[in-house]
Enzyme design. Sequence first.
Site, PDB file in Angstrom:
ATOM      1  N   GLU A 117       7.929  -4.369  55.695  1.00 28.99           N
ATOM      2  CA  GLU A 117       9.015  -3.925  54.827  1.00 28.99           C
ATOM      3  C   GLU A 117       9.991  -5.079  54.656  1.00 28.99           C
ATOM      4  O   GLU A 117       9.834  -6.132  55.269  1.00 28.99           O
ATOM      5  CB  GLU A 117       9.696  -2.680  55.405  1.00 28.99           C
ATOM      6  CG  GLU A 117       8.823  -1.444  55.253  1.00 28.99           C
ATOM      7  CD  GLU A 117       9.442  -0.188  55.851  1.00 28.99           C
ATOM      8  OE1 GLU A 117       9.524   0.801  55.141  1.00 28.99           O
ATOM      9  OE2 GLU A 117       9.830  -0.208  57.019  1.00 28.99           O
ATOM     10  N   HIS A 245      19.610   2.901  49.766  1.00 30.97           N
ATOM     11  CA  HIS A 245      18.199   2.509  49.625  1.00 30.97           C
ATOM     12  C   HIS A 245      17.958   2.215  48.149  1.00 30.97           C
ATOM     13  O   HIS A 245      18.381   2.977  47.286  1.00 30.97           O
ATOM     14  CB  HIS A 245      17.291   3.652  50.099  1.00 30.97           C
ATOM     15  CG  HIS A 245      15.879   3.205  50.350  1.00 30.97           C
ATOM     16  ND1 HIS A 245      15.032   2.848  49.334  1.00 30.97           N
ATOM     17  CD2 HIS A 245      15.169   3.062  51.500  1.00 30.97           C
ATOM     18  CE1 HIS A 245      13.860   2.505  49.849  1.00 30.97           C
ATOM     19  NE2 HIS A 245      13.916   2.618  51.176  1.00 30.97           N
ATOM     20  N   ARG A 292      17.754  -4.930  51.852  1.00 25.56           N
ATOM     21  CA  ARG A 292      18.032  -3.732  51.078  1.00 25.56           C
ATOM     22  C   ARG A 292      19.277  -3.796  50.203  1.00 25.56           C
ATOM     23  O   ARG A 292      19.276  -3.363  49.066  1.00 25.56           O
ATOM     24  CB  ARG A 292      18.237  -2.598  52.081  1.00 25.56           C
ATOM     25  CG  ARG A 292      17.405  -1.434  51.778  1.00 25.56           C
ATOM     26  CD  ARG A 292      17.449  -0.514  52.931  1.00 25.56           C
ATOM     27  NE  ARG A 292      16.099  -0.360  53.420  1.00 25.56           N
ATOM     28  CZ  ARG A 292      15.754   0.520  54.332  1.00 25.56           C
ATOM     29  NH1 ARG A 292      16.654   1.298  54.865  1.00 25.56           N
ATOM     30  NH2 ARG A 292      14.508   0.633  54.699  1.00 25.56           N
ATOM     31  N   HIS A 354      21.384   6.145  51.909  1.00 24.58           N
ATOM     32  CA  HIS A 354      20.193   6.325  52.742  1.00 24.58           C
ATOM     33  C   HIS A 354      20.503   6.347  54.230  1.00 24.58           C
ATOM     34  O   HIS A 354      19.955   7.157  54.972  1.00 24.58           O
ATOM     35  CB  HIS A 354      19.230   5.174  52.445  1.00 24.58           C
ATOM     36  CG  HIS A 354      17.931   5.258  53.179  1.00 24.58           C
ATOM     37  ND1 HIS A 354      17.052   6.312  53.034  1.00 24.58           N
ATOM     38  CD2 HIS A 354      17.351   4.406  54.074  1.00 24.58           C
ATOM     39  CE1 HIS A 354      15.993   6.105  53.804  1.00 24.58           C
ATOM     40  NE2 HIS A 354      16.158   4.967  54.447  1.00 24.58           N
ATOM     41  N   ARG A 389      21.260  -2.415  57.956  1.00 23.54           N
ATOM     42  CA  ARG A 389      20.132  -2.153  58.854  1.00 23.54           C
ATOM     43  C   ARG A 389      18.822  -2.721  58.303  1.00 23.54           C
ATOM     44  O   ARG A 389      18.510  -2.574  57.122  1.00 23.54           O
ATOM     45  CB  ARG A 389      19.980  -0.641  59.045  1.00 23.54           C
ATOM     46  CG  ARG A 389      18.783  -0.247  59.873  1.00 23.54           C
ATOM     47  CD  ARG A 389      18.762   1.236  60.086  1.00 23.54           C
ATOM     48  NE  ARG A 389      18.559   1.973  58.871  1.00 23.54           N
ATOM     49  CZ  ARG A 389      17.371   2.259  58.342  1.00 23.54           C
ATOM     50  NH1 ARG A 389      16.261   1.853  58.938  1.00 23.54           N
ATOM     51  NH2 ARG A 389      17.272   2.953  57.237  1.00 23.54           N
TER      52      ARG A 389
END
Length: 525
Positions: A117, A245, A292, A354, A389
């Site tokens: 990811e 997100h 992100r 998110h 994060r």
Amino acid sequence: MPRKKTDIIVIGSGISGCTAALSAARCNKQVILLTKTADPMESNTRYAQGGIVTVGGEDTEDLLYRDIIRAGGGICNPEAVRIVSREARRAVYGFLIDEVGVAFTKRDDGSYHFTREAAHSRRRILHHLDMTGLEIQRKLIARVKENGNISLLPNHTAIDLITTHHNSKNPLLKYKKNLCLGVFVLDNRTGEVKTLLADATVIATGGVGRLYQHTTNPECATGDGISMAYRAWAEVANMEYVQFHPTKLYTEEGTSFLISEAVRGEGGILLNKNGDAFMERYSPQWKDLAPRDEVTRAIYNEMAETESTHVYLDIAHNKKSISIRERFPGIYEECRRHKIDIETEPIPVVPGEHYFCGGILIDGFGRTTLRGLYAVGEASCSGVHGANRLASVSLLEGLVFGLKAGKAAVRPKINRLYFKDIADWEYPTSVKNTENDPLLTLQDWNNLKTTMWNYVGIIRTETRLTRAVSELRNLYSRITDYYRDSYLTRAKIELRNGIIVAQCIAQFAKRNRKTIGSHYVTEPE
Ligand code: SIN
């Protein structure tokens, strides 16, 4: 009035709550695990798709440590990051796989399949197809249900923490340190308020997604634990860092369904309305796998420039390299329900709230600044995530700190003599026995969510934040009157929790003028 004493209370049934409960129960302590939902399966964990980070094949603890720190924008707590990196392998393999029985996806040769990811320098994410959270949640709840030391209490909403300073009839306790002794809870079905007393209370209530108009979170994510801890004077931290997100499924009627970052990890490419692959312009190094916050802002920008309500994520172009339907069965099915065939056409996507990087401040054992109170998972702030994060670290943090807090919570010996001075719950005499009006709640939520989305969202300005603080202050006063006026319901408790946390987020965001990670402040041109 029902009153119960136990060793440990855990509030919330996601990965961190279940793990904390199992960890405490292992030490032969009696645990009450309560959740406001009727079905304990319902939690943020259940909807996690991508996976859980561990230290994979050619990976090292140090590499993982560096990736987490880099994503966090320079404000991660190095000690906490060291804890999760060090414990990752043992917690995932030793506990989750061997003890809990979670089945992660394997290759044909029987070895685990690691996915990738955004902003990970290695393939190190274990997953169960694209339904990792569901598999973990199912197995954890099964272990909780069969554990003789844990009583599961669904359909009970925590109202307020019980502390010596707030609730004791003994005024002399004001001269000692404040202590958490348990929680008042509402039985959602009967309306009865119960007094639950314990040596230790663990908050594992998850995040704040439902404070925003667009989110990937389920309905239960209303910031309850953070709000309760704040009212009980436990310290909260990093409240301005709200992670959005980049890719929530876009539909005209609205949905909270996530399109996992793993889709980009397996070759998915973002396209704007005109079919241009735009991420190279924003992040030449990482492209679609940039952190992100960067991808989210790039999408926000592209949507503005092309005057579009969404962008697209194309995985169909990669169908020769992976079997899309087999790798992403959940996403395939949900998109098909919306008449989108992800094997042949791009998926419309839009950013949504998110994950909450802030929360109740904890140390390396899950201890908060209020004695007797612990916090774990998304409701807590260990500092692992800093300002942003890294993908799939949330389940790992919940797991590692759940194990640690469950163990730590069995140690303190609270003097149970304090319990006798705790008065049971009483409604103020002014309470009217009126029916609750659901439209009042709905309208207050609408105001709260649009204020948070527009003013305390992806791109923040001084003016927007000033407005947010003032509008939320007005809303708070209205909601508090409403809250005090009539009998409690789960919906009213959530609304009160929501407005308090929303105010904290807006105030922290307004005070911090520096753009870091997910807190992006600018002035409109
Ligand atoms: C995702 O599957 O994209 C979500 C993973 C995460 O939030 O870490």
